[in-house]
Design an enzyme around this catalytic site. Structure first.
Site, PDB file in Angstrom:
ATOM      1  N   LYS A 184      27.943  19.838  55.742  1.00  0.00           N
ATOM      2  CA  LYS A 184      28.032  20.922  54.775  1.00  0.00           C
ATOM      3  C   LYS A 184      29.328  21.695  55.006  1.00  0.00           C
ATOM      4  O   LYS A 184      29.447  22.484  55.934  1.00  0.00           O
ATOM      5  CB  LYS A 184      26.847  21.892  54.905  1.00  0.00           C
ATOM      6  CG  LYS A 184      26.731  22.768  53.670  1.00  0.00           C
ATOM      7  CD  LYS A 184      26.328  24.186  53.950  1.00  0.00           C
ATOM      8  CE  LYS A 184      27.373  25.047  54.533  1.00  0.00           C
ATOM      9  NZ  LYS A 184      28.459  25.464  53.634  1.00  0.00           N
ATOM     10  N   GLU A 260      31.097  25.926  68.036  1.00  0.00           N
ATOM     11  CA  GLU A 260      32.507  26.315  68.173  1.00  0.00           C
ATOM     12  C   GLU A 260      32.646  27.616  67.395  1.00  0.00           C
ATOM     13  O   GLU A 260      32.702  27.612  66.168  1.00  0.00           O
ATOM     14  CB  GLU A 260      33.419  25.229  67.567  1.00  0.00           C
ATOM     15  CG  GLU A 260      33.323  23.880  68.244  1.00  0.00           C
ATOM     16  CD  GLU A 260      34.002  23.851  69.613  1.00  0.00           C
ATOM     17  OE1 GLU A 260      34.731  24.802  69.954  1.00  0.00           O
ATOM     18  OE2 GLU A 260      33.780  22.877  70.350  1.00  0.00           O
ATOM     19  N   CYS A 294      40.617  30.391  65.010  1.00  0.00           N
ATOM     20  CA  CYS A 294      39.843  30.899  66.153  1.00  0.00           C
ATOM     21  C   CYS A 294      40.729  30.985  67.392  1.00  0.00           C
ATOM     22  O   CYS A 294      40.469  31.755  68.302  1.00  0.00           O
ATOM     23  CB  CYS A 294      38.666  29.978  66.412  1.00  0.00           C
ATOM     24  SG  CYS A 294      39.183  28.266  66.528  1.00  0.00           S
ATOM     25  N   GLU A 391      37.995  39.800  65.924  1.00  0.00           N
ATOM     26  CA  GLU A 391      38.971  38.820  65.432  1.00  0.00           C
ATOM     27  C   GLU A 391      39.698  39.415  64.240  1.00  0.00           C
ATOM     28  O   GLU A 391      39.057  39.846  63.284  1.00  0.00           O
ATOM     29  CB  GLU A 391      38.226  37.583  64.923  1.00  0.00           C
ATOM     30  CG  GLU A 391      37.865  36.596  65.976  1.00  0.00           C
ATOM     31  CD  GLU A 391      37.318  35.315  65.335  1.00  0.00           C
ATOM     32  OE1 GLU A 391      36.309  35.385  64.616  1.00  0.00           O
ATOM     33  OE2 GLU A 391      37.900  34.256  65.578  1.00  0.00           O
TER      34      GLU A 391
HETATM   35  P1  NAP Z   1      31.088  31.572  58.819  1.00  0.00           P
HETATM   36  O1  NAP Z   1      30.913  32.630  57.810  1.00  0.00           O
HETATM   37  O2  NAP Z   1      30.268  31.627  60.049  1.00  0.00           O
HETATM   38  O3  NAP Z   1      30.856  30.201  58.040  1.00  0.00           O
HETATM   39  C1  NAP Z   1      30.996  28.956  58.653  1.00  0.00           C
HETATM   40  C2  NAP Z   1      30.072  27.964  57.998  1.00  0.00           C
HETATM   41  O4  NAP Z   1      28.724  28.402  58.173  1.00  0.00           O
HETATM   42  C3  NAP Z   1      30.280  27.826  56.485  1.00  0.00           C
HETATM   43  O5  NAP Z   1      30.078  26.487  56.127  1.00  0.00           O
HETATM   44  C4  NAP Z   1      29.179  28.705  55.926  1.00  0.00           C
HETATM   45  O6  NAP Z   1      28.768  28.334  54.639  1.00  0.00           O
HETATM   46  C5  NAP Z   1      28.073  28.422  56.931  1.00  0.00           C
HETATM   47  N1  NAP Z   1      27.023  29.430  56.921  1.00  0.00           N
HETATM   48  C6  NAP Z   1      27.130  30.755  56.635  1.00  0.00           C
HETATM   49  N2  NAP Z   1      25.904  31.335  56.680  1.00  0.00           N
HETATM   50  C7  NAP Z   1      25.022  30.355  57.011  1.00  0.00           C
HETATM   51  C8  NAP Z   1      23.607  30.321  57.193  1.00  0.00           C
HETATM   52  N3  NAP Z   1      22.857  31.401  57.051  1.00  0.00           N
HETATM   53  N4  NAP Z   1      23.032  29.137  57.514  1.00  0.00           N
HETATM   54  C9  NAP Z   1      23.771  28.028  57.644  1.00  0.00           C
HETATM   55  N5  NAP Z   1      25.112  27.988  57.467  1.00  0.00           N
HETATM   56  C10 NAP Z   1      25.734  29.151  57.164  1.00  0.00           C
HETATM   57  O7  NAP Z   1      32.593  31.478  59.333  1.00  0.00           O
HETATM   58  P2  NAP Z   1      33.908  31.367  58.458  1.00  0.00           P
HETATM   59  O8  NAP Z   1      34.255  32.722  57.996  1.00  0.00           O
HETATM   60  O9  NAP Z   1      33.804  30.274  57.465  1.00  0.00           O
HETATM   61  O10 NAP Z   1      34.937  30.852  59.553  1.00  0.00           O
HETATM   62  C11 NAP Z   1      35.657  31.683  60.369  1.00  0.00           C
HETATM   63  C12 NAP Z   1      35.028  31.738  61.746  1.00  0.00           C
HETATM   64  O11 NAP Z   1      35.016  30.439  62.313  1.00  0.00           O
HETATM   65  C13 NAP Z   1      35.821  32.583  62.706  1.00  0.00           C
HETATM   66  O12 NAP Z   1      34.970  33.374  63.477  1.00  0.00           O
HETATM   67  C14 NAP Z   1      36.536  31.552  63.570  1.00  0.00           C
HETATM   68  O13 NAP Z   1      36.911  32.022  64.825  1.00  0.00           O
HETATM   69  C15 NAP Z   1      35.521  30.479  63.629  1.00  0.00           C
HETATM   70  N6  NAP Z   1      36.154  29.195  63.983  1.00  0.00           N
HETATM   71  C16 NAP Z   1      35.921  28.695  65.223  1.00  0.00           C
HETATM   72  C17 NAP Z   1      36.514  27.512  65.616  1.00  0.00           C
HETATM   73  C18 NAP Z   1      36.277  26.947  66.982  1.00  0.00           C
HETATM   74  O14 NAP Z   1      36.525  25.764  67.162  1.00  0.00           O
HETATM   75  N7  NAP Z   1      35.816  27.722  67.947  1.00  0.00           N
HETATM   76  C19 NAP Z   1      37.330  26.823  64.715  1.00  0.00           C
HETATM   77  C20 NAP Z   1      37.553  27.362  63.455  1.00  0.00           C
HETATM   78  C21 NAP Z   1      36.929  28.561  63.097  1.00  0.00           C
HETATM   79  P3  NAP Z   1      29.286  29.132  53.340  1.00  0.00           P
HETATM   80  O15 NAP Z   1      30.736  28.876  53.258  1.00  0.00           O
HETATM   81  O16 NAP Z   1      28.529  28.521  52.236  1.00  0.00           O
HETATM   82  O17 NAP Z   1      28.969  30.574  53.580  1.00  0.00           O
END
Ligand code: NAP
Length: 487
Positions: A184, A260, A294, A391
């Site tokens: 997804k 991650e 990240c 962040e």
């Molecule tokens: P996010 O809001 O947590 O969303 C990530 C994924 O989770 C999206 O596919 C989102 O879907 C899904 N999601 C959201 N709510 C959910 C729920 N209730 N149940 C299941 N899935 C759900 O994060 P983001 O804003 O896209 O990404 C930025 C974050 O990712 C930052 O905190 C960054 O540091 C972190 N990141 C970490 C790494 C690493 O390797 N450590 C790498 C890249 C990014 P929808 O889009 O449909 O909401």
């Protein structure tokens, strides 16, 4: 080769759900809009899956699992290798799609294509090296055979900031290990993943091994899959709050989890460092992906003896960057992904300035269409500014100073996160002692980028559990089974 244009890539990318090898509309026919962050306008629509579609995708992954686990490792390896070659051939198409849906420049997107595809090449080489052990028990009466087997069907949830690479570093090891999957992608950037799924079909990935679900009812569609006893693993890249909630859901079935999550990377520049190299590293660590990574340097701690020189040079280079739509020539920095992200960056900068930080360059959002924020350097940033804890996820570099090594390490570790830290010094002993004292999963010494498919990527503390890439990456998709044989 035909010229790659915005129209050509949007026309050719599949817009449906991929379930059991078939592309189809969402049941109920709903669609979800994909926006261009540089203009705020709609680029196209993709299928918006229902709860029933999510379940159908898991049904397909479960149905394909047994046969897929039995395929020859070499066959799985060849699929990954062929996919790597094809992504490389089509690098311009993937780069254009990513730039359109996510905003980064074409040059940055090409960089992600090279990085992301490399996970397929790496894991094609790992697929044929899955091994086990044979041992004699200490009392000599039993033989101990240890084998590695695929974990089983995996749910993969990926973020919008690296639409290709965050997928390939999960899909690569899963294919290599013999796991089937439901993927997804983030609703803001589904197009790259849909194009990747189509490419994997073209190179012969069997039906049902990879299923893709795009949805705006994210929690509603995902939760039943996570609670389904047939699912064996959840791998998630995204924010810490969502990761925390998903781990709770995953505890019901005692799922294997890889998380991650967020980062709050400190960037330490010691008094003996080469300032020019440190600024070059800082530009990479801060500005890769417009700061929407990240791994982005979130806090700069510079020894007081060189802080002024460092900040002035960083300010000069940040101030020279050109903002614009990622598809245009001469642009260095694209828009942030959406209004919410840009407003968050603005609020963090305002808070720091209210608490005493000085704006050296930038410090404002750009007026007009798109979600642009100026590359910004703040100095004299106080420890209580919110951006030292949260962040930033934008092109803002907050600089503070330190006096002793102990103080630098203490400030660096003073965070709930533990993904990556950067250390700039020419003193080998200091590089090693500081790296050992930092509570982070990764440390970059005299380099502003650590991501490498051949290395284990991952964090400690609230930055997550598990590693992606390296020799460790495939282990996340393998179970160890021990067979005791009495003689
Ligand atoms: P996010 O809001 O947590 O969303 C990530 C994924 O989770 C999206 O596919 C989102 O879907 C899904 N999601 C959201 N709510 C959910 C729920 N209730 N149940 C299941 N899935 C759900 O994060 P983001 O804003 O896209 O990404 C930025 C974050 O990712 C930052 O905190 C960054 O540091 C972190 N990141 C970490 C790494 C690493 O390797 N450590 C790498 C890249 C990014 P929808 O889009 O449909 O909401």
């Amino acid at each position: 080769m035909a010229t790659v244009t915005q129209e050509s890539v949007l026309e050719s990318v599949p817009k449906g759900l991929l379930i059991g090898g078939r592309w189809r509309d969402a049941s109920g026919g709903k669609t979800l809009a994909v926006d261009d962050p540089a203009t705020g306008e709609v680029l196209t629509h993709v299928a918006d899956a229902s709860v029933a579609d999510g379940k159908a995708a898991l049904d397909a992954a479960v149905a394909a699992q047994a046969d897929w686990a039995r395929t020859a490792p070499r066959d799985r390896a060849e699929i990954l290798r062929a996919a790597y070659e094809k992504i490389t051939e089509r690098a311009d198409e993937f780069a254009m799609l990513m730039t359109l849906e996510m905003g980064k420049t074409l040059a940055e997107s090409r960089g992600e294509v090279a990085y992301g595809s490399e996970f397929f090449r790496w894991f094609s080489e790992e697929a044929v090296r899955i091994g086990g052990r044979y041992a004699t028990s200490p009392n000599g009466a039993t033989r101990l055979v240890t084998m590695k087997q695929p974990v089983g069907p995996v749910l993969m949830i990926t973020p919008w900031n690296f639409p290709l690479a965050m997928g390939t570093r999960k899909i690569g090891p899963a294919i290599a290990a013999g796991c089937t999957m439901v993927v997804k992608p983030a609703s803001q950037t589904p197009l790259t993943m849909l194009a990747l799924a189509q490419l994997l079909q073209e190179v012969g990935l069997p039906d049902g091994v990879l299923n893709v679900v795009t949805t705006s009812s994210t929690g509603e569609v995902m939760e039943p899959l996570i609670r389904d006893p047939r699912l064996r693993k959840l791998t998630f890249t995204g924010s810490t709050p969502v990761g925390r909630m998903l781990m709770e859901q995953a505890s019901e079935q005692i799922l294997r989890v890889s998380m991650e999550l967020g980062g709050n990377a400190p960037f330490l520049v010691f008094g003996d460092a080469d300032v020019d190299k440190a600024v070059t590293g800082a530009m990479l660590a801060k500005m890769r992906n417009m700061g929407e990574a990240c791994t982005a340097a979130n806090r700069f701690y510079v020894h007081e003896s060189i802080a002024e020189e460092f900040s002035a040079e960083l300010g000069k280079r940040m101030g020279a960057l050109t903002l614009g739509r990622g598809t245009e020539d001469g642009v260095d920095v694209g828009p942030l992904v959406d209004k919410k992200s840009r407003d968050k960056v603005s609020a963090l900068v305002e808070d720091a300035v209210e608490k005493g930080a000085r704006v050296l360059v930038g410090g404002a959002a750009r007026e007009g269409a798109g979600w642009f924020y100026e590359p910004t350097v703040l100095t004299d940033v106080p420890a209580d500014a919110a951006l030292t804890r949260e962040e930033i996820f934008g092109p803002v570099a907050p600089v503070s100073t330190f006096t002793t090594d102990e103080e630098a390490v203490e400030m660096a570790n003073d965070t709930e996160y533990g993904l990556v830290a950067y250390v700039f010094t020419n003193d080998l002993t200091r590089a090693i002692t500081v790296s050992e004292a930092l509570e982070f999963g990764m440390v970059g010494v005299n380099q502003g980028i650590v991501s490498n498919p051949a290395a284990p990527f991952g964090g400690v503390k609230a930055s997550g559990v598990g590693r992606e890439g390296g020799f460790e990456g495939i282990e996340e998709y393998l179970e160890t089974k021990y067979v005791g044989i009495a003689l």
